[in-house]
Design a protein around this motif. Structure first.
Motif, PDB file in Angstrom:
ATOM      1  N   UNK A  59      54.325  -9.919  45.571  1.00  0.00           N
ATOM      2  CA  UNK A  59      54.780  -9.570  44.218  1.00  0.00           C
ATOM      3  C   UNK A  59      55.235 -10.969  43.634  1.00  0.00           C
ATOM      4  N   UNK A  60      55.818 -11.760  44.508  1.00  0.00           N
ATOM      5  CA  UNK A  60      56.421 -13.053  44.225  1.00  0.00           C
ATOM      6  C   UNK A  60      55.329 -13.975  43.893  1.00  0.00           C
ATOM      7  N   UNK A  61      54.298 -14.089  44.930  1.00  0.00           N
ATOM      8  CA  UNK A  61      53.220 -14.989  44.722  1.00  0.00           C
ATOM      9  C   UNK A  61      52.484 -14.692  43.595  1.00  0.00           C
ATOM     10  N   UNK A  62      52.142 -13.551  43.565  1.00  0.00           N
ATOM     11  CA  UNK A  62      51.271 -12.981  42.057  1.00  0.00           C
ATOM     12  C   UNK A  62      51.869 -13.680  40.848  1.00  0.00           C
ATOM     13  N   UNK A  63      53.142 -13.121  40.794  1.00  0.00           N
ATOM     14  CA  UNK A  63      53.976 -13.721  39.540  1.00  0.00           C
ATOM     15  C   UNK A  63      54.064 -15.136  39.472  1.00  0.00           C
ATOM     16  N   UNK A  64      53.954 -15.920  40.456  1.00  0.00           N
ATOM     17  CA  UNK A  64      53.924 -17.440  40.407  1.00  0.00           C
ATOM     18  C   UNK A  64      52.657 -17.901  40.082  1.00  0.00           C
TER      19      UNK A  64
ATOM     20  N   UNK B 105      57.336 -23.780  37.950  1.00  0.00           N
ATOM     21  CA  UNK B 105      58.380 -24.656  38.315  1.00  0.00           C
ATOM     22  C   UNK B 105      58.361 -24.993  39.833  1.00  0.00           C
ATOM     23  N   UNK B 106      58.853 -26.061  40.283  1.00  0.00           N
ATOM     24  CA  UNK B 106      58.582 -26.414  41.827  1.00  0.00           C
ATOM     25  C   UNK B 106      59.651 -25.346  42.448  1.00  0.00           C
ATOM     26  N   UNK B 107      59.083 -25.212  43.780  1.00  0.00           N
ATOM     27  CA  UNK B 107      59.874 -24.375  44.606  1.00  0.00           C
ATOM     28  C   UNK B 107      60.411 -24.939  45.713  1.00  0.00           C
TER      29      UNK B 107
ATOM     30  N   UNK C 107      58.459 -14.456  35.289  1.00  0.00           N
ATOM     31  CA  UNK C 107      57.741 -13.967  34.019  1.00  0.00           C
ATOM     32  C   UNK C 107      58.154 -14.134  32.677  1.00  0.00           C
ATOM     33  N   UNK C 108      59.264 -13.601  32.542  1.00  0.00           N
ATOM     34  CA  UNK C 108      60.163 -13.474  31.461  1.00  0.00           C
ATOM     35  C   UNK C 108      60.289 -14.780  30.768  1.00  0.00           C
ATOM     36  N   UNK C 109      60.694 -15.776  31.574  1.00  0.00           N
ATOM     37  CA  UNK C 109      60.780 -17.122  30.813  1.00  0.00           C
ATOM     38  C   UNK C 109      60.806 -18.446  31.839  1.00  0.00           C
TER      39      UNK C 109
END
Length: 168
Positions: free
Chosen positions: A93-98, A107-109, A71-73
């Motif tokens: 939490x990760x999926x929500x941020x992404x 970015x690609x995962x 989220x920050x950059x």
């Protein structure tokens, strides 16, 4: 793609292509990988390898930390490596941020997994564990050269593109 496999006029043509720089105009590099792995020593091993390929890495020991770093950059990241994406609260939490990021900033995962039936997509690459370091580096390089960036790179380097497709 191994250039040494090309022969004849095709190899001459490939050798004349200009080198494409991955540097952005604002000075930030896209060759940065966010690595989530609960095992810090494994990250240290990855970091040594990535340094040899001129790839910078940021380390997140938890998915919550990886989410806040994303989220920050997000624009400074070329791709994200996730050791495993479990089905628990941290993965939500990760999926929500992404998913909160605009599509052009995601970015690609690269997700390491033991699951056999997962299929990779242009934005998510599943890396079967155990994997060799070659497969790891190839997955990162492929993610950094994603199809989404090809138009931007061609504009920066003045490389003409031509698309052909069959349509009805």
């Amino acid at each position: 793609f191994p250039v040494d496999r090309i022969s004849g006029r095709g190899r001459l043509w490939v050798n004349k292509l200009p080198e494409i720089s991955r540097m952005k105009t604002n000075g930030k590099t896209e060759r940065r990988v966010l690595i989530y792995d609960p095992n810090a020593s494994r990250h240290e091993q990855f970091k040594k390898i990535l340094d040899g390929y001129k790839l910078a890495s940021d380390y997140a020991p938890t998915l919550a930390r990886a989410s806040s770093m994303l989220r920050s950059r997000p624009q400074g990241l070329g791709c994200v490596y996730l050791h495993e994406l479990l089905m628990d609260a941290s993965s939500l939490v990760w999926k929500e941020a992404y998913q909160s990021l605009p599509l052009e900033q995601r970015p690609p995962l690269i997700i390491a997994t033991g699951a056999v039936n997962l299929r990779s997509t242009p934005t998510i690459h599943y890396l079967m564990r155990p994997f060799g370091i070659g497969a790891f580096v190839e997955a990162i390089e492929a993610s950094l050269r994603g199809i989404e960036n090809i138009g931007e790179l061609a504009t920066e380097q003045q490389i003409p593109l031509r698309f052909e497709f069959d349509g009805e």
